[in-house]
Design a protein around this motif. Sequence first.
Motif: not given
Length: 183
Positions: A121-123, A140, A142, A144
């Motif tokens: 996962a990553t922002p 913002d 995210t 995954k």
Amino acid sequence: MQPSILWRRLDLEGHDGCMLCATESGWRLQGHALFLHDGQPCSLAYAVDCDAGWSTRFARVKGFAGVKELHYEVERRADGQWMLNGVGQAEAAGLVDVDLGFTPATNLLVVRRFNLVVGMATPAPAAYLAFPELRLTRLDQTYKRLDENRYAYAAPAFGYEAVLTVSSAGFVLDYPGLWQSAA
């Protein structure tokens, strides 16, 4: 071969067609979204240029909403500053990706740039071109990777969480409640 897609909008009447092509210095997404906004026709042609690593360099949006003509140029400078029609956008400073709020096309940029392995996962905060305001803000979000073609996606500012299904090229095929691939 240049991958392309046609989406059907699910929350409003509309469609969007997009093509991905290689350029001398990277990649270009170009497309055209047609939809109803406040009961009026809206037509937005767009193009996003990225470097070879999928970092946004420039985006253009041109068209109309009702009787209002629209023309926007978004630039990410080498120093990480974002410009909208030549005006600095401090809220987006340091971000890498652009997210055009009226199309699912720009999700491809994050999918391709991060190339996550399954389970990772990553922002992925992005410079979000809000519609209909057409202003740049920080979004913002995210991602995954769940398996070969599915990502858990969240955009808390909108209270949106869903599993996105993507093609092998990175185009979103199913964006629950918002967009679905038609071809």
